[in-house]
Design an enzyme around this catalytic site. Sequence first.
Site, short mmCIF file in Angstrom:
data_model
loop_
_atom_site.label_atom_id
_atom_site.label_comp_id
_atom_site.label_asym_id
_atom_site.label_seq_id
_atom_site.Cartn_x
_atom_site.Cartn_y
_atom_site.Cartn_z
CG HIS A 370 -2.18 -0.91 0.71
ND1 HIS A 370 -2.22 -2.26 0.99
CD2 HIS A 370 -3.26 -0.65 -0.05
CE1 HIS A 370 -3.31 -2.77 0.45
NE2 HIS A 370 -3.96 -1.83 -0.19
CD GLU A 611 -10.57 -6.41 -3.59
OE1 GLU A 611 -9.50 -5.83 -3.67
OE2 GLU A 611 -11.28 -6.41 -2.56
CG ASP A 635 -6.24 -7.72 -2.96
OD1 ASP A 635 -5.18 -8.20 -2.50
OD2 ASP A 635 -6.82 -6.76 -2.45
CB CYS A 682 -10.63 0.68 -8.65
SG CYS A 682 -11.15 -0.67 -7.60
C1 PEP Z 1 -7.21 -4.02 -5.56
O1 PEP Z 1 -7.05 -5.01 -4.84
O2 PEP Z 1 -7.01 -4.03 -6.78
C2 PEP Z 1 -7.65 -2.75 -4.97
C3 PEP Z 1 -7.97 -1.73 -5.72
O3 PEP Z 1 -7.66 -2.67 -3.62
P1 PEP Z 1 -6.37 -2.49 -2.68
O4 PEP Z 1 -5.19 -2.25 -3.57
O5 PEP Z 1 -6.65 -1.33 -1.79
O6 PEP Z 1 -6.30 -3.79 -1.97
MG MG Z 2 -7.84 -5.02 -2.81
#
Ligand code: PEP
Ligand code: MG
Length: 768
Positions: A370, A611, A635, A682
């Site tokens: 992250h 995901e 994910d 996303c």
């Molecule tokens: C993802 O998993 O693609 C996502 C957008 O969520 P995060 O990266 O916050 O886990």
């Molecule tokens: Mg995610």
Amino acid sequence: MADTFMLSSLRQIVQEVNTASSLQQALDLIVHRVRRAMGTEVCSVYMYDATSTDYVFAATEGLNADMVGKVSLHASEGLIGYVVSREEPLNLDEAEKHPSFKFFEGIGEESFSSFLGAPIIHQRKVLGVLTVQQREKRRFDESEEAFLVTISAQLAGVIAHAEATGDLGSLTSSKPATPQRSARFFGVPGAPGVAIGETMVMSSPADLNSVPDRPASDIDQELDYFWRSLDRVRADIHELDAALANQLRPEERALFDVYLQMLNDNAFGGEISDRIRQGSWAQGAVRSVILEHVQTFERMEDSYLRERAADVRDLGRRVLEYLQQANTERPVYPQKTVLIGEELTASMLGEVPTGQLVGLVSVRGSSNSHVAIMARALGIPTVMGAVDLPFQRLEHSQIIVDGYNGTAILNPDEELSAQYQAIITEEEQLSRQLETLRDLPSETTDGHRVPLFVNTGLVSDVARSLDRGAEGVGLYRTEVPFLLRDRFPSEEEQRLIYREQLEAFAPLPVTMRTLDIGGDKALPYFPIEEENPFLGWRGLRVTLDHPEIFLAQVRAMLKASQGLDNLRIMLPMVTHLSEIDEAQSLITRSYTELLDEGYRISRAPVGVMIEVPAAVYQARTFARKVDFLSVGSNDLTQYLLAVDRNNARVAPLYHSYHPAVLQALEQVADAANIEGKMLTICGELAGEPGAALLLMAMGYDALSMNAANIPKVKQTLRCVSRDQADEMLQRVMQLEDAEMVHGYMQAKLDKLGISQYLSPGALVSMDN
Ligand code: PEP
Ligand code: MG
């Protein structure tokens, strides 16, 4: 060799070598300890030398040590070359009879007949060969061969580390010196771009390993901090002792006396204060003295004494914790700060004053951690997984962060700095060119519109997103404001935060994801300890088990949307249909309660994230229950390919262009299309220009990405027609592996003349 003896020798050797202060010392230790553990007459190491591309006789015990560094052989020469080329051990009773045997004058091998050699392989490269030899004509037995192979495999990482850090010296040295040698450290790209700046070390609370070397700015003050912290630790130990007085026998309580003695002036206490007097700040002095003693204990043969290492470490951690509390001075950050550390986290980014943070280098983590995602959102060049970076010793060093190639260059020479400076200037020019795109529509040459949404989390994202022409928020990571606090924000606090987001973008839609913690996102005040966190209590699983958290959040979102009506609610990590039902009924409950309380709000559209592989297969069923789907490709890729998104070691296997991922993405698009539901994506993939074309062709209605990527994706979409993109997709879906897809798309982008926007850093070749 008995197995238990073998195991304990293995562990000890690896630990000892780990503490060596230079590569040569490490190699000397290896030959000494392996020869002793195996009871052989000779043990030697040959190491690969990148300049000559030869294998150099690098250390020995039993042969002529004067020849160390003076004899070298080609990768195909002699028995060493044979081991290198076959990447396998070689076990001979009469070495001189082997067809590859080559006699080297002066080494003194002539009287040794039997030979056992094992390759030292790190990340698929043969770094060297470890050999043992005996006079007697005999084959080494199976357990000896297994021992040598095991120790070579274990030492490979340690040797690679020692090689990478070169003569930077012992990490636990007491001298707070800054090495001036230029060195290059390899990791993985975390956020694109290039930065030149000065390092600052970020340490985690009460973590001895992460404390940097720093000179004391005021020695008396540091001594005072230290003594006061010692007093507090002493008081804690007395308190512990008293509390356990009734439960422990006197001999068990004697441990506390040992603790107290260790803190005395004639023990650690004295040693640490001496180091402070020599000029180190207190935290650095505690780290170096404690870790030196930990290593000494860990090396002891006696298992009881070995266990004491944990006590020493515990004591050190306690003192450090108080020192960190006492020293509340905010460090002075350089104008161009590059943060480095063992494990940089998203919350550390906020520590540096606005405008002064130019780059990040983290020893742990990968491009999908992250902190890397945040860095991309903020446009801060980042290198992740730079496993060999001896960060503790590098404060206030000059560094280049090459976020395109995933390398960090310490103390670069002038020529290299100038080359990188040229890239920075070029990037600035490109981004000025792309700024002109802000008000142009995101559409193909034949008018097919693909709205570009933005992923947000930090407050600073809002202005950046609007500046770059985002048409809404496709993912607002609500965990970010949760991460930056020391307790759960109240419903009202949340309402204010959400209101700010919704207002900033209104009337454009804002997709708020319900709290997505677990995995690698831990709230400091709500720790989740699990063996396997990515397969554990994550995302919606946590909040459904804690309806009070879920309800407060949804109520805050709905209240915040009053009068704006641009809220969309999104659920993360959905695996079972029942989870959607439960979440929907909690959302309905919040909504009706709020209506009863007099709020004039509308029920926000609700969507789920795709995901996990299960959600791909059930996409149609899920789609029927909600208003929209959004693919979390970060994910989804990790779960489909079984590759931890944070693990730098497997980072080359994490590839969203893998045909399985592309097929899953297409399958979700078909499902949403049949059910007539809006589909967005996303994950980071949406922000890659080539991928954006493929996703549009698959039928994704909108793409959500970091603000930094919006201009180049828009530029790419504006250069192609829908038909061209369809053709590319058709071709790509027939390709058999990720590299082929990547190569194909790269060639297409080159042809369209847009690859210059993707990575000016490609101009710097890796072998500079
Ligand atoms: C993802 O998993 O693609 C996502 C957008 O969520 P995060 O990266 O916050 O886990
Ligand atoms: Mg995610």
